[in-house]
Design a protein around this motif. Structure first.
Motif, PDB file in Angstrom:
ATOM      1  N   ILE A  96      50.355  46.637  44.729  1.00  0.00           N
ATOM      2  CA  ILE A  96      50.855  45.277  44.474  1.00  0.00           C
ATOM      3  C   ILE A  96      52.125  45.315  43.638  1.00  0.00           C
ATOM      4  CG2 ILE A  96      50.321  43.134  43.240  1.00  0.00           C
ATOM      5  CD1 ILE A  96      47.375  43.631  44.160  1.00  0.00           C
ATOM      6  N   GLU A  97      52.215  46.258  42.694  1.00  0.00           N
ATOM      7  CA  GLU A  97      53.429  46.397  41.894  1.00  0.00           C
ATOM      8  C   GLU A  97      54.628  46.722  42.783  1.00  0.00           C
ATOM      9  OE1 GLU A  97      52.705  49.318  38.898  1.00  0.00           O
ATOM     10  OE2 GLU A  97      51.093  48.149  37.945  1.00  0.00           O
ATOM     11  N   CYS A  98      54.409  47.546  43.818  1.00  0.00           N
ATOM     12  CA  CYS A  98      55.485  47.879  44.754  1.00  0.00           C
ATOM     13  C   CYS A  98      55.877  46.670  45.591  1.00  0.00           C
ATOM     14  CB  CYS A  98      55.048  49.019  45.673  1.00  0.00           C
ATOM     15  SG  CYS A  98      54.898  50.626  44.870  1.00  0.00           S
ATOM     16  N   SER A  99      54.876  45.953  46.072  1.00  0.00           N
ATOM     17  CA  SER A  99      55.126  44.750  46.865  1.00  0.00           C
ATOM     18  C   SER A  99      53.818  43.983  47.011  1.00  0.00           C
ATOM     19  CB  SER A  99      55.665  45.118  48.249  1.00  0.00           C
ATOM     20  OG  SER A  99      56.045  43.961  48.954  1.00  0.00           O
ATOM     21  N   PRO A 100      53.743  42.759  46.521  1.00  0.00           N
ATOM     22  CA  PRO A 100      52.492  41.996  46.650  1.00  0.00           C
ATOM     23  C   PRO A 100      52.046  41.934  48.106  1.00  0.00           C
ATOM     24  CG  PRO A 100      54.012  40.871  45.185  1.00  0.00           C
ATOM     25  CD  PRO A 100      54.782  41.999  45.809  1.00  0.00           C
ATOM     26  N   ASN A 101      50.768  42.231  48.338  1.00  0.00           N
ATOM     27  CA  ASN A 101      50.238  42.215  49.703  1.00  0.00           C
ATOM     28  C   ASN A 101      48.775  41.805  49.697  1.00  0.00           C
ATOM     29  OD1 ASN A 101      48.490  44.957  50.004  1.00  0.00           O
ATOM     30  ND2 ASN A 101      50.243  45.323  48.660  1.00  0.00           N
ATOM     31  N   CYS A 102      48.399  41.091  50.737  1.00  0.00           N
ATOM     32  CA  CYS A 102      47.044  40.534  50.803  1.00  0.00           C
ATOM     33  C   CYS A 102      45.975  41.606  50.856  1.00  0.00           C
ATOM     34  CB  CYS A 102      46.919  39.607  52.016  1.00  0.00           C
ATOM     35  SG  CYS A 102      47.151  40.429  53.605  1.00  0.00           S
ATOM     36  N   TRP A 103      46.296  42.767  51.426  1.00  0.00           N
ATOM     37  CA  TRP A 103      45.290  43.813  51.637  1.00  0.00           C
ATOM     38  C   TRP A 103      44.838  44.422  50.312  1.00  0.00           C
ATOM     39  CZ3 TRP A 103      44.564  42.228  56.198  1.00  0.00           C
ATOM     40  CH2 TRP A 103      45.644  41.865  57.009  1.00  0.00           C
ATOM     41  N   ALA A 104      45.789  44.720  49.445  1.00  0.00           N
ATOM     42  CA  ALA A 104      45.416  45.265  48.138  1.00  0.00           C
ATOM     43  C   ALA A 104      44.732  44.210  47.278  1.00  0.00           C
ATOM     44  CB  ALA A 104      46.654  45.817  47.428  1.00  0.00           C
ATOM     45  N   TYR A 105      45.227  42.973  47.334  1.00  0.00           N
ATOM     46  CA  TYR A 105      44.557  41.903  46.600  1.00  0.00           C
ATOM     47  C   TYR A 105      43.105  41.764  47.063  1.00  0.00           C
ATOM     48  CZ  TYR A 105      48.741  39.901  44.348  1.00  0.00           C
ATOM     49  OH  TYR A 105      49.846  39.684  43.561  1.00  0.00           O
ATOM     50  N   ARG A 106      42.914  41.795  48.391  1.00  0.00           N
ATOM     51  CA  ARG A 106      41.548  41.660  48.930  1.00  0.00           C
ATOM     52  C   ARG A 106      40.645  42.794  48.452  1.00  0.00           C
ATOM     53  NH1 ARG A 106      39.653  42.463  54.325  1.00  0.00           N
ATOM     54  NH2 ARG A 106      40.968  44.324  54.378  1.00  0.00           N
ATOM     55  N   ASN A 107      41.152  44.015  48.459  1.00  0.00           N
ATOM     56  CA  ASN A 107      40.313  45.139  48.060  1.00  0.00           C
ATOM     57  C   ASN A 107      40.011  45.130  46.565  1.00  0.00           C
ATOM     58  OD1 ASN A 107      40.291  45.846  50.698  1.00  0.00           O
ATOM     59  ND2 ASN A 107      41.537  47.685  50.484  1.00  0.00           N
ATOM     60  N   LEU A 108      40.972  44.671  45.762  1.00  0.00           N
ATOM     61  CA  LEU A 108      40.682  44.510  44.333  1.00  0.00           C
ATOM     62  C   LEU A 108      39.588  43.462  44.124  1.00  0.00           C
ATOM     63  CD1 LEU A 108      44.324  44.592  42.899  1.00  0.00           C
ATOM     64  CD2 LEU A 108      42.508  46.258  42.429  1.00  0.00           C
ATOM     65  N   ALA A 109      39.650  42.396  44.913  1.00  0.00           N
ATOM     66  CA  ALA A 109      38.610  41.361  44.819  1.00  0.00           C
ATOM     67  C   ALA A 109      37.247  41.928  45.184  1.00  0.00           C
ATOM     68  CB  ALA A 109      38.954  40.187  45.733  1.00  0.00           C
ATOM     69  N   GLN A 110      37.201  42.741  46.246  1.00  0.00           N
ATOM     70  CA  GLN A 110      35.931  43.319  46.672  1.00  0.00           C
ATOM     71  C   GLN A 110      35.354  44.249  45.606  1.00  0.00           C
ATOM     72  OE1 GLN A 110      35.158  41.226  48.938  1.00  0.00           O
ATOM     73  NE2 GLN A 110      34.726  42.577  50.671  1.00  0.00           N
ATOM     74  N   ILE A 111      36.225  45.024  44.982  1.00  0.00           N
ATOM     75  CA  ILE A 111      35.750  45.909  43.908  1.00  0.00           C
ATOM     76  C   ILE A 111      35.233  45.090  42.728  1.00  0.00           C
ATOM     77  CG2 ILE A 111      36.471  47.590  42.160  1.00  0.00           C
ATOM     78  CD1 ILE A 111      38.352  48.806  44.254  1.00  0.00           C
ATOM     79  N   GLU A 112      35.975  44.052  42.359  1.00  0.00           N
ATOM     80  CA  GLU A 112      35.538  43.224  41.234  1.00  0.00           C
ATOM     81  C   GLU A 112      34.179  42.588  41.522  1.00  0.00           C
ATOM     82  OE1 GLU A 112      36.541  42.891  38.280  1.00  0.00           O
ATOM     83  OE2 GLU A 112      38.603  43.634  38.258  1.00  0.00           O
ATOM     84  N   LYS A 113      34.013  42.083  42.738  1.00  0.00           N
ATOM     85  CA  LYS A 113      32.766  41.388  43.077  1.00  0.00           C
ATOM     86  C   LYS A 113      31.603  42.355  43.292  1.00  0.00           C
ATOM     87  CE  LYS A 113      32.421  39.428  47.191  1.00  0.00           C
ATOM     88  NZ  LYS A 113      31.264  40.081  47.871  1.00  0.00           N
ATOM     89  N   ASN A 114      31.843  43.384  44.070  1.00  0.00           N
ATOM     90  CA  ASN A 114      30.744  44.254  44.502  1.00  0.00           C
ATOM     91  C   ASN A 114      30.454  45.413  43.565  1.00  0.00           C
ATOM     92  OD1 ASN A 114      30.587  42.668  46.835  1.00  0.00           O
ATOM     93  ND2 ASN A 114      32.045  43.957  47.929  1.00  0.00           N
ATOM     94  N   GLU A 115      31.468  45.876  42.837  1.00  0.00           N
ATOM     95  CA  GLU A 115      31.286  47.047  41.977  1.00  0.00           C
ATOM     96  C   GLU A 115      31.210  46.681  40.498  1.00  0.00           C
ATOM     97  OE1 GLU A 115      30.735  49.879  43.324  1.00  0.00           O
ATOM     98  OE2 GLU A 115      31.534  49.667  45.365  1.00  0.00           O
ATOM     99  N   TYR A 116      32.079  45.763  40.073  1.00  0.00           N
ATOM    100  CA  TYR A 116      32.154  45.425  38.658  1.00  0.00           C
ATOM    101  C   TYR A 116      31.388  44.155  38.307  1.00  0.00           C
ATOM    102  CZ  TYR A 116      36.071  48.783  38.601  1.00  0.00           C
ATOM    103  OH  TYR A 116      36.865  49.892  38.717  1.00  0.00           O
TER     104      TYR A 116
END
Length: 233
Positions: free
Chosen positions: A78-98
């Motif tokens: 995301i720092e390189c270029s905001p993108n929906c795919w990385a945002y989505r995967n961060l969301a999945q980690i936050e919800k499912n793992e953390y």
């Protein structure tokens, strides 16, 4: 995780990485190819920095069980270029793992802002909201922000009906399910529709002072229509 299937296009990936020509697609393009396995980490690390490099690195690390490192890679993407795919995967980690549904919701807000025409992102957004009891927010999004063509999508309509059933709008949820409702991607044995049906009719019965009925007794009073019944029989 990610939602698309992980593929091993090893020959093509190896050729690209060894040549130093890792192709970086547009951030809105669907990602169709992945690799997995420890051996790819060093190869991908040598590629030129880009959102795509770090996104793919995050996927590889996650499949290797290195969740925290994967999280950091998605942040770099995301720092390189905001993108929906990385945002989505961060969301999945936050919800499912953390177990942080609130943070998952914030990431999904960013994901759909980057690409609002992709149905799976809206599904993930709804799932994050529901994990945080955000049913009213999903109703608002469905009615006002989801593109009109996606409002016709059966799974998004089902999630809309679920949110309605969790509020005082359960009769509206019943209308959604009984008004030529079609959900092509529903699978046999899936309980999503039947659970909403039970929720709606429990509330209807409760208004009449009838409580404590089990599932079978509710189905006897209010049979689930055949076209909505995907339970295993």
């Amino acid at each position: 995780f990610p939602k698309e299937s992980i593929q091993d296009d090893e020959a093509e990936w190896l050729e690209l990485l060894q040549s130093g020509k890792m192709i970086t697609p547009d951030t809105r393009s669907r990602i169709k190819s992945y690799v997995k396995g420890e051996k790819w980490i060093e190869l991908v690390e040598k590629a030129t920095d880009s959102w795509y490099k770090y996104y793919q690195m995050g996927v590889i690390l996650y499949t290797e069980g290195k969740t925290d490192e994967a999280y950091s890679a998605f942040e770099k993407s995301i720092e390189c270029s905001p993108n929906c795919w990385a945002y989505r995967n961060l969301a999945q980690i936050e919800k499912n793992e953390y177990g942080n549904a609130m943070k998952a919701v914030l990431y999904m807000e960013n994901a759909v802002r980057e690409k609002n025409d992709y149905q799976p992102l809206w599904v993930n957004y709804a799932e994050a909201l529901f994990a945080n009891n955000g049913y009213e927010k999903w109703i608002e999004l469905y009615e006002n922000e989801i593109p009109e063509d996606l409002m016709k999508n059966g799974r998004l309509k089902m999630l809309y009906a679920l949110a309605l059933s969790k509020t005082d709008l359960y009769m509206k949820a019943l209308e959604v399910l009984t008004d030529n409702f079609v959900m092509p991607d529903i699978k046999e044995g899936e309980f999503s529709i039947s659970h909403i049906w039970l929720e709606i009719h429990r509330k209807m019965l409760s208004e009449k002072g009838i409580n404590g009925l089990n599932d079978s007794e509710i189905y006897e009073k209010y049979p689930l229509p055949y076209e909505l019944d995907y339970r295993m029989h």
